[in-house]
Design a protein around this motif. Structure first.
Motif, PDB file in Angstrom:
ATOM      1  N   VAL A   1       0.874  -1.204   0.186  1.00 15.89           N
ATOM      2  CA  VAL A   1      -0.023  -0.029  -0.219  1.00 15.89           C
ATOM      3  C   VAL A   1       0.970   1.300   0.077  1.00 15.89           C
ATOM      4  O   VAL A   1       0.683   2.153  -0.591  1.00 15.89           O
ATOM      5  N   VAL A   2       2.062   1.215   0.891  1.00 10.46           N
ATOM      6  CA  VAL A   2       2.774   2.193   0.742  1.00 10.46           C
ATOM      7  C   VAL A   2       3.568   2.610  -0.387  1.00 10.46           C
ATOM      8  O   VAL A   2       3.492   3.811  -1.085  1.00 10.46           O
TER       9      VAL A   2
ATOM     10  N   PHE B   1      -7.803  -2.275  -4.935  1.00 10.11           N
ATOM     11  CA  PHE B   1      -7.552  -2.299  -3.229  1.00 10.11           C
ATOM     12  C   PHE B   1      -7.284  -0.828  -3.105  1.00 10.11           C
ATOM     13  O   PHE B   1      -7.799  -0.349  -2.026  1.00 10.11           O
ATOM     14  N   MET B   2      -6.568  -0.138  -3.778  1.00 11.53           N
ATOM     15  CA  MET B   2      -6.354   1.227  -3.483  1.00 11.53           C
ATOM     16  C   MET B   2      -7.661   2.097  -3.525  1.00 11.53           C
ATOM     17  O   MET B   2      -7.800   3.056  -2.853  1.00 11.53           O
ATOM     18  N   GLN B   3      -8.363   1.970  -4.593  1.00 10.52           N
ATOM     19  CA  GLN B   3      -9.659   2.590  -4.801  1.00 10.52           C
ATOM     20  C   GLN B   3     -10.642   2.061  -3.541  1.00 10.52           C
ATOM     21  O   GLN B   3     -11.035   3.250  -3.284  1.00 10.52           O
ATOM     22  N   ARG B   4     -10.774   1.014  -3.288  1.00  9.59           N
ATOM     23  CA  ARG B   4     -11.356   0.566  -2.103  1.00  9.59           C
ATOM     24  C   ARG B   4     -10.894   1.189  -0.752  1.00  9.59           C
ATOM     25  O   ARG B   4     -11.893   1.587   0.215  1.00  9.59           O
ATOM     26  N   LEU B   5      -9.562   1.294  -0.844  1.00  6.67           N
ATOM     27  CA  LEU B   5      -9.146   1.687   0.516  1.00  6.67           C
ATOM     28  C   LEU B   5      -9.357   3.026   0.847  1.00  6.67           C
ATOM     29  O   LEU B   5      -9.694   3.829   2.147  1.00  6.67           O
TER      30      LEU B   5
ATOM     31  N   GLU C   1     -11.120  -3.074   4.283  1.00 10.64           N
ATOM     32  CA  GLU C   1      -9.669  -3.068   3.732  1.00 10.64           C
ATOM     33  C   GLU C   1      -8.717  -2.322   4.709  1.00 10.64           C
ATOM     34  O   GLU C   1      -7.695  -2.727   5.295  1.00 10.64           O
ATOM     35  N   ALA C   2      -9.060  -1.057   5.469  1.00  8.68           N
ATOM     36  CA  ALA C   2      -8.425  -0.532   6.433  1.00  8.68           C
ATOM     37  C   ALA C   2      -8.246  -1.295   7.728  1.00  8.68           C
ATOM     38  O   ALA C   2      -7.295  -1.489   8.390  1.00  8.68           O
ATOM     39  N   ILE C   3      -9.321  -1.977   8.205  1.00  7.53           N
ATOM     40  CA  ILE C   3      -9.249  -3.033   9.152  1.00  7.53           C
ATOM     41  C   ILE C   3      -8.132  -4.263   8.910  1.00  7.53           C
ATOM     42  O   ILE C   3      -7.519  -4.498   9.804  1.00  7.53           O
TER      43      ILE C   3
ATOM     44  N   MET D   1      -3.019  -6.478   9.801  1.00  4.00           N
ATOM     45  CA  MET D   1      -1.729  -6.817   9.360  1.00  4.00           C
ATOM     46  C   MET D   1      -0.463  -6.289  10.138  1.00  4.00           C
ATOM     47  O   MET D   1       0.522  -6.982  10.223  1.00  4.00           O
ATOM     48  N   VAL D   2      -0.696  -5.060  10.306  1.00  2.82           N
ATOM     49  CA  VAL D   2       0.496  -4.115  10.898  1.00  2.82           C
ATOM     50  C   VAL D   2       0.493  -4.714  12.221  1.00  2.82           C
ATOM     51  O   VAL D   2       1.644  -4.873  12.647  1.00  2.82           O
TER      52      VAL D   2
END
Length: 113
Positions: free
Chosen positions: A69-70, A81-85, A94-96, A101-102
């Motif tokens: 993502v970064v 994924f980026m569009q949805r995030l 997606e944010a959850i 994961m972090v």
């Protein structure tokens, strides 16, 4: 006259490989990302060790999607994924997933004294 093997082998390009999907997500992209991090994990861990930080291979695998993502943000890559995030109206799953994961990756990071 015998045909060369190069004429009979079908060339597979990246658009064909990205054709296989689970929902809006290309399986090829995810698999290549995880294989790449799995291969690079020992090198990345040695680099982190120079800063007195121990990172396990499992932690690097948990960090794969957040790292992706970064890179997508830095290089302005527009993926499903980026569009949805980045969409303000919903799709918070997606944010959850990224936060989980972090967190799971951070559990495999330790400082050396």
């Amino acid at each position: 006259m015998e045909e060369s093997i190069w004429y009979t082998i079908r060339v597979i390009d990246i658009t064909y490989l990205r054709h296989f999907r689970i929902g809006p997500y290309a399986i090829f992209d995810v698999v290549v990302s995880y294989i790449g991090i799995y291969i690079l994990a020992p090198i990345l861990s040695r680099l982190a060790a120079k800063f007195s930080v121990r990172v396990s291979r499992t932690a690097w695998l948990w960090f794969t999607l957040p790292i992706s993502v970064v890179f997508h943000v830095v290089f302005h890559q527009n993926t499903a994924f980026m569009q949805r995030l980045l969409r303000p109206d919903g799709y918070h799953i997606e944010a959850i997933v990224l936060l989980v994961m972090v967190y799971m990756g951070a559990r495999g990071v330790h400082t050396s004294s």
